[in-house]
Scaffold this motif. Structure first.
Motif, PDB file in Angstrom:
ATOM      1  N   ASN A 108       6.289  -0.989   6.492  1.00 17.26           N
ATOM      2  CA  ASN A 108       5.751   0.264   7.014  1.00 17.26           C
ATOM      3  C   ASN A 108       4.464   0.051   7.795  1.00 17.26           C
ATOM      4  N   ASP A 109       4.191  -1.219   8.125  1.00 12.00           N
ATOM      5  CA  ASP A 109       3.037  -1.556   8.961  1.00 12.00           C
ATOM      6  C   ASP A 109       3.524  -2.230  10.237  1.00 12.00           C
ATOM      7  N   ASP A 110       2.679  -2.237  11.248  1.00 14.61           N
ATOM      8  CA  ASP A 110       3.043  -2.881  12.505  1.00 14.61           C
ATOM      9  C   ASP A 110       3.253  -4.377  12.356  1.00 14.61           C
ATOM     10  N   ASP A 111       2.605  -4.965  11.355  1.00 16.56           N
ATOM     11  CA  ASP A 111       2.746  -6.419  11.169  1.00 16.56           C
ATOM     12  C   ASP A 111       3.928  -6.787  10.300  1.00 16.56           C
ATOM     13  N   GLY A 112       4.754  -5.774   9.941  1.00 14.40           N
ATOM     14  CA  GLY A 112       5.965  -6.048   9.173  1.00 14.40           C
ATOM     15  C   GLY A 112       5.769  -6.140   7.688  1.00 14.40           C
ATOM     16  N   THR A 113       4.615  -5.741   7.178  1.00 12.99           N
ATOM     17  CA  THR A 113       4.363  -5.792   5.739  1.00 12.99           C
ATOM     18  C   THR A 113       4.399  -4.386   5.153  1.00 12.99           C
ATOM     19  N   SER A 114       4.390  -4.331   3.838  1.00 16.45           N
ATOM     20  CA  SER A 114       4.430  -3.048   3.144  1.00 16.45           C
ATOM     21  C   SER A 114       3.101  -2.775   2.451  1.00 16.45           C
ATOM     22  N   ASP A 115       2.573  -1.565   2.642  1.00 17.95           N
ATOM     23  CA  ASP A 115       1.326  -1.181   1.977  1.00 17.95           C
ATOM     24  C   ASP A 115       1.527  -0.965   0.485  1.00 17.95           C
ATOM     25  N   ASP A 116       2.789  -0.715   0.094  1.00 14.80           N
ATOM     26  CA  ASP A 116       3.069  -0.365  -1.293  1.00 14.80           C
ATOM     27  C   ASP A 116       3.573  -1.537  -2.112  1.00 14.80           C
ATOM     28  N   GLY A 117       3.763  -2.699  -1.469  1.00 14.99           N
ATOM     29  CA  GLY A 117       4.336  -3.832  -2.162  1.00 14.99           C
ATOM     30  C   GLY A 117       3.376  -4.517  -3.097  1.00 14.99           C
ATOM     31  N   LEU A 118       3.952  -5.311  -3.980  1.00 15.71           N
ATOM     32  CA  LEU A 118       3.143  -6.030  -4.967  1.00 15.71           C
ATOM     33  C   LEU A 118       2.227  -7.055  -4.309  1.00 15.71           C
ATOM     34  N   GLN A 119       2.683  -7.689  -3.245  1.00 15.48           N
ATOM     35  CA  GLN A 119       1.847  -8.675  -2.572  1.00 15.48           C
ATOM     36  C   GLN A 119       0.552  -8.049  -2.069  1.00 15.48           C
ATOM     37  N   GLN A 120       0.649  -6.847  -1.526  1.00 14.50           N
ATOM     38  CA  GLN A 120      -0.545  -6.172  -1.047  1.00 14.50           C
ATOM     39  C   GLN A 120      -1.504  -5.866  -2.193  1.00 14.50           C
ATOM     40  N   MET A 121      -0.955  -5.505  -3.346  1.00 17.88           N
ATOM     41  CA  MET A 121      -1.801  -5.210  -4.503  1.00 17.88           C
ATOM     42  C   MET A 121      -2.526  -6.460  -4.997  1.00 17.88           C
ATOM     43  N   ILE A 122      -1.837  -7.601  -4.973  1.00 17.39           N
ATOM     44  CA  ILE A 122      -2.481  -8.858  -5.366  1.00 17.39           C
ATOM     45  C   ILE A 122      -3.621  -9.182  -4.409  1.00 17.39           C
ATOM     46  N   GLU A 123      -3.353  -9.018  -3.113  1.00 17.20           N
ATOM     47  CA  GLU A 123      -4.399  -9.280  -2.116  1.00 17.20           C
ATOM     48  C   GLU A 123      -5.574  -8.322  -2.290  1.00 17.20           C
ATOM     49  N   ASP A 124      -5.286  -7.041  -2.587  1.00 15.37           N
ATOM     50  CA  ASP A 124      -6.358  -6.059  -2.799  1.00 15.37           C
ATOM     51  C   ASP A 124      -7.212  -6.417  -4.014  1.00 15.37           C
ATOM     52  N   PHE A 125      -6.557  -6.945  -5.049  1.00 14.21           N
ATOM     53  CA  PHE A 125      -7.281  -7.321  -6.260  1.00 14.21           C
ATOM     54  C   PHE A 125      -8.283  -8.444  -5.969  1.00 14.21           C
ATOM     55  N   PHE A 126      -7.808  -9.489  -5.308  1.00 13.09           N
ATOM     56  CA  PHE A 126      -8.723 -10.593  -4.989  1.00 13.09           C
ATOM     57  C   PHE A 126      -9.761 -10.184  -3.942  1.00 13.09           C
ATOM     58  N   TYR A 127      -9.381  -9.311  -3.026  1.00 10.05           N
ATOM     59  CA  TYR A 127     -10.342  -8.818  -2.033  1.00 10.05           C
ATOM     60  C   TYR A 127     -11.498  -8.079  -2.709  1.00 10.05           C
ATOM     61  N   SER A 128     -11.167  -7.354  -3.804  1.00  9.13           N
ATOM     62  CA  SER A 128     -12.221  -6.624  -4.513  1.00  9.13           C
ATOM     63  C   SER A 128     -13.243  -7.586  -5.128  1.00  9.13           C
ATOM     64  N   TRP A 129     -12.798  -8.754  -5.577  1.00  8.94           N
ATOM     65  CA  TRP A 129     -13.729  -9.766  -6.104  1.00  8.94           C
ATOM     66  C   TRP A 129     -14.567 -10.368  -4.971  1.00  8.94           C
ATOM     67  N   ASP A 130     -13.976 -10.532  -3.816  1.00 10.70           N
ATOM     68  CA  ASP A 130     -14.716 -11.022  -2.663  1.00 10.70           C
ATOM     69  C   ASP A 130     -15.815 -10.043  -2.271  1.00 10.70           C
ATOM     70  N   GLU A 131     -15.488  -8.763  -2.317  1.00 13.96           N
ATOM     71  CA  GLU A 131     -16.483  -7.745  -2.004  1.00 13.96           C
ATOM     72  C   GLU A 131     -17.592  -7.724  -3.062  1.00 13.96           C
ATOM     73  N   LEU A 132     -17.220  -7.942  -4.325  1.00 14.56           N
ATOM     74  CA  LEU A 132     -18.209  -7.968  -5.395  1.00 14.56           C
ATOM     75  C   LEU A 132     -19.171  -9.148  -5.217  1.00 14.56           C
ATOM     76  N   SER A 133     -18.648 -10.282  -4.721  1.00 12.82           N
ATOM     77  CA  SER A 133     -19.509 -11.455  -4.527  1.00 12.82           C
ATOM     78  C   SER A 133     -20.597 -11.182  -3.483  1.00 12.82           C
ATOM     79  N   LYS A 134     -20.374 -10.234  -2.587  1.00 14.69           N
ATOM     80  CA  LYS A 134     -21.360  -9.889  -1.563  1.00 14.69           C
ATOM     81  C   LYS A 134     -22.495  -9.039  -2.120  1.00 14.69           C
TER      82      LYS A 134
END
Length: 494
Positions: A108-134
């Motif tokens: 459902n994205d232009d890049d062929g990925t899904s916003d609702d998929g599990l892979q996106q949730m995993i990436e969001d989880f680690f991204y939140s730790w990256d943001e916390l490190s800042k």
């Protein structure tokens, strides 16, 4: 030369044979749209025994039997392929549902990925730790880390629950399908008896035989049945060489076990105390997908866990793969997080904990530590306790690229492992769908060939009707002519 009076018998037999043929043609025409109907023919029209003496010209003809147009070889081939079609229909359907559950196969994205998929949730989880490190002391960022963890666990637990339900549905379908197979076998046994009774007195049972063939076709989608004709003309049905139906008796299949690893589901012969050799059909597919063997706990001491998608059940493979994913992540994250210090000075806390402390950590027994969920200051982003220290947050973010997973002995990081898992699922789904489409086309082709033999052709039946009608009229005219000759003879004599 035969007598004039003997001509009566010859002409009458001609009328009778063609009258029978007209009746058969009428039956075919009336059932031209009846599903499962096999056209019939007056078979074995034989010459009656000639009268003895003199130069005989015959004694007419008679119909010995009414026979269905049916090709037993095509029926056997159809049922064998229909069993394979039933197997792949279940496999393809279950794999398609599993893909829908993961939500990774609909972009459902232009890049062929899904916003609702599990892979996106995993990436969001680690991204939140990256943001916390800042900004390790940011309350809002700590909240985001907690919410991302809760969302990830909720998604994985929800997926596992759906997969468990799919597996339980397979267990239920085995039981229902076995009950259906027993019921159909019982009906075939009854029809065997009725056909034998009808044909013993010289009658015909074409309608009953059509019913029996329809039941056998339905049974073939459930299991690998084999049909043979016994010496008395009735059908015997076997599964892997063991009799399911013999004459007017049907033997029963039963299910044993509850579908758990400790008590797996099996199909047994009630009368023979042995497992049924079901090798195809929908029952075989449901039995495979109901098998939970391969779902096991993952111990921290055994990491990295070498995952292989070689379980009998595709559902089990996916469940174990996802279990490996989250359990390994939780163990590695806990090892780092418990060495850090929270803003409130807390130490030694695991980020992920079990819901039921008496059971091991797994996809169905995991949560974000309630202490952390209630107090975001307990998130350990620091190794020293200082407000600006982001050492632990960085280390947890770096876990996303660490090779803590194995797939068929190949080491890979979290993202690559998940990609390999969904790649396996996509390939398995495509293969199953391809096999199902091939089998469906083959079954349809075989059924078309059967229908060419058994179905009613309006043009053919109309041609036959005209032929039999003219033959009947000719025989009646012969009878009328003989009657006139005899009348003249009596007048001459009288």
């Amino acid at each position: 030369m035969s007598s004039t009076f003997g001509g009566y018998s010859v002409a009458y037999s001609g009328m009778l044979v063609n009258h029978t043929n007209l009746a058969v043609t009428s039956a075919n025409l009336s059932n031209v749209n009846t599903a499962g109907y096999s056209r019939v023919r007056a078979a074995n029209v034989e010459t009656n025994t000639p009268l003895s003496g003199g130069a005989s010209v015959g004694n007419g003809s008679s119909v010995e039997e009414i026979r269905r147009a049916r090709n037993q070889f095509l029926d056997q081939t159809y049922r064998r392929q229909n069993a394979e079609s039933g197997y792949w229909a279940v496999k393809s359907g279950d794999l398609e549902y599993m893909q829908e559950v993961l939500m990774e196969f609909v972009a459902n994205d232009d890049d062929g990925t899904s916003d609702d998929g599990l892979q996106q949730m995993i990436e969001d989880f680690f991204y939140s730790w990256d943001e916390l490190s800042k900004d390790p002391s940011s309350v809002s960022t700590r909240q985001s880390v907690t919410e991302a963890g809760v969302s990830l666990i909720s998604a994985l637990s929800g997926i596992d629950e759906q997969l468990q339900q799919l597996q339980q549905d397979a267990v239920n379908r085995v039981r229902d399908s076995v009950a259906s197979l027993n019921d159909l076998a019982g009906q075939v046994a009854v029809l065997n008896k009725e056909i034998s009774r009808a044909e013993a007195g010289g009658g015909e049972a074409t309608y009953l035989r059509d019913q029996r063939d329809s039941l056998l076709d339905e049974m073939s989608s459930l299991a690998n049945i084999k049909v043979s004709v016994q010496s008395n003309g009735v059908f015997q049905v076997t599964i892997d060489g063991v009799t399911l139906v013999s004459g007017d008796r049907a033997y029963e299949l039963v299910t044993e076990g509850d579908g758990s690893s400790a008590n797996p589901l099996t199909v047994q012969w009630a009368d023979f105390d042995r497992r049924a050799g079901i090798t195809s059909g929908s029952i075989k597919a449901y039995l495979e997908d109901a098998d939970p063997t391969g779902c096991q706990t993952i111990d921290a001491a055994g990491l990295p866990y070498d995952f292989t998608a070689d379980a009998t059940s595709s559902i089990t493979n996916l469940r174990q793969g996802l279990n490996d994913l989250i359990t390994t992540l939780a163990i590695e994250i806990n090892a780092v997080h418990s060495s850090g210090i929270g803003l409130d000075g807390s130490t030694g806390l695991d980020f992920f904990t079990t819901v039921d402390a008496s059971q091991p950590l797994s996809i169905s027994n995991i949560q974000v530590n309630p202490k952390i969920a209630d107090d975001w200051n307990k998130i350990a982003a620091s190794a020293s306790g200082e407000a600006g220290d982001n050492t632990i947050a960085n280390q947890i973010y770096d876990l996303s690229s660490g090779e803590y997973f194995q797939y068929d002995t190949s080491s890979m990081n979290c993202n690559d492992f998940y990609q390999a898992l969904i790649s396996w699922l996509g390939t398995a789904g495509d293969n199953a769908e391809g096999y199902y489409e091939t089998q469906t086309a083959l079954v349809q082709q075989l059924d078309t060939q059967r229908q060419l033999v058994a179905s009613v052709s309006m043009d053919e039946e109309m041609s036959n009707m005209i032929m039999y009608q003219n033959a009947y009229s000719a025989s009646s005219r012969v009878l009328s002519t003989i009657d006139g000759l005899i009348g003249d003879l009596i007048a001459e004599i009288g």
